[in-house]
Design an enzyme around this catalytic site. Structure first.
Site: not given
Length: 402
Positions: A152, A292, A303, A324, A329, A388
């Site tokens: 991502c 994010h 975050e 998002k 996403h 990830f």
């Protein structure tokens, strides 16, 4: 931009300013048996609008998205690639997963009809660097040509790496960003098996809700975000339509877990700090953060923790939003789309909203610009991407004033 909110930059940005939702029931396949049956699909996309019909079958959907978004960006930029500048124009377009739908289709053909029936275009239709490859071939750009695949964070790394390519004088212009198209049975099924996806199937428009106490996972989206980065003097000489300046880039690794960040948000903290240092500014100069913000319980809270560590008291003066909430996403395409949104926020002096934020969850106490876009003064803006494997990227953009 090519997103669940629209075909093209103007459509997508208008929808974001109007706080519209792009999440709906999945139409690309029968998702009745899946625990998650919703996604952010790009609607009414006709690849023939951008690509010759005989070429369409040779490329995965993510490549088609990348080509279309690149065309939108090039038209907006007014850039023409020709014999004089071709070697100074490069391309870096990545994808987190690549041609998932082609892999699934050709695997079915292998099992049902045998290896002799596999398409000769199978490999080039699926591999991640072919989005960059096709854009390079179609435009004639002969400069640096590469592709990132960092989950991502893919698009953020594509843009940041392109920024550094120009800074070290290896190119004058870079076409960069990411594209993703993984709303497929294996794509949705795989993320659902991880229990990462929202199951608010009866209310898709309310499913992506970053920082909200009722959030239950993220929603997969698809699309592409492509930027044209250009050395400033080069852009000024040709009278380019300059939207903003990119001034900072940071990279970091969590070194912690394959899918989860550490509780103190160390990787996110360090990547933001590195980008701010690269920009040569103070944290207090940042006005807006495109977070994010995936709508997962752990990710959103951590975050927020990282933002507080970086900005201290100034964290509560920031406008922080997750677009998002409207697009879902886009995985490897997310950072490109969100970088574009951040650039337009600077151009138009508008902080995009976080929709579906009714009651903030525990530990989520910043100004997340709930429900409606907000006109405000924005001189510097930051865009976060985390992936990830603990791979992080942060981009900082500056308002451009002629």
């Amino acid at each position: 931009m090519l997103s669940p909110l629209g075909i093209g930059t103007d459509e997508s940005w208008k929808a974001i300013r109007e706080a519209r939702n792009g999440i709906s029931r999945i139409e690309q396949f029968d998702a009745a048996a899946f625990t998650c049956r919703i996604a952010g699909e790009v609607k009414n996309f006709d690849p023939a609008r951008f690509i010759e019909r005989k070429e369409i079958k040779k490329m995965g959907r993510f490549i088609q998205f990348g080509i279309a978004a690149s065309e939108f960006a090039l038209v907006q930029s007014g850039l023409k690639v020709d014999a004089q500048n071709a070697e100074r124009v490069g391309v870096v377009i990545g994808s987190g997963i690549g041609g998932f739908e082609v892999i699934e289709r050709e695997h079915r053909i292998l099992l049902e009809k045998g290896p002799s029936r596999i398409s000769p275009f199978f490999i080039p239709a699926t591999i991640i660097n072919l989005a960059s490859g096709y854009v390079s071939i179609r435009t004639g750009a002969k400069g640096p040509n590469s592709a990132t695949a960092t989950a991502c964070t893919t698009s953020a790394h594509s843009i940041g790496d392109s920024f550094k390519i120009i800074q070290r004088n290896d190119a004058d212009v870079m076409i960069c960003g990411g594209a993703e198209a993984c709303i497929t049975p294996m794509g949705i099924g795989g993320f659902a098996a991880m229990r990462a996806l929202s199951q608010r199937n009866d209310e898709p428009e309310k499913a992506s809700r970053p920082w909200d106490a009722e959030r239950d996972g993220f929603v997969v989206g698809e699309g592409s975000g492509i930027l044209i980065l250009e050395e400033l003097a080069h852009a000024q000489r040709r009278g380019a339509n300059i939207l903003a300046e990119i001034v900072g880039y940071g990279m970091s690794g969590d070194a912690y877990h394959i899918t989860s960040p550490s509780e103190d948000g160390d990787g996110a903290f360090r990547v933001m700090r590195l980008a701010i240092k690269d920009a040569g500014i103070e944290p207090e100069q940042i006005d807006y953060v495109n977070a994010h913000g995936t709508s997962t319980e752990v990710g959103d809270r951590i975050e927020t923790t990282a933002l507080k560590r970086v900005f201290c008291d100034h964290a509560y003066k920031l406008a922080v939003s997750s677009t998002k909430s409207m697009t879902g996403h886009l995985l490897g395409g997310a950072g490109g789309l969100e970088a574009g949104i951040t650039v337009l926020a600077l151009r138009d002096q508008i902080a995009p909203p976080t929709i579906n934020l009714d009651v903030p969850g525990e530990g989520c106490d910043l100004d997340y610009v709930p429900h409606q876009a907000r006109p405000m003064k924005i001189d510097y803006a930051l865009s976060n991407s985390f992936g990830f494997g603990g791979t992080n990227g942060c981009l900082i953009f500056k308002r451009y004033i002629q």
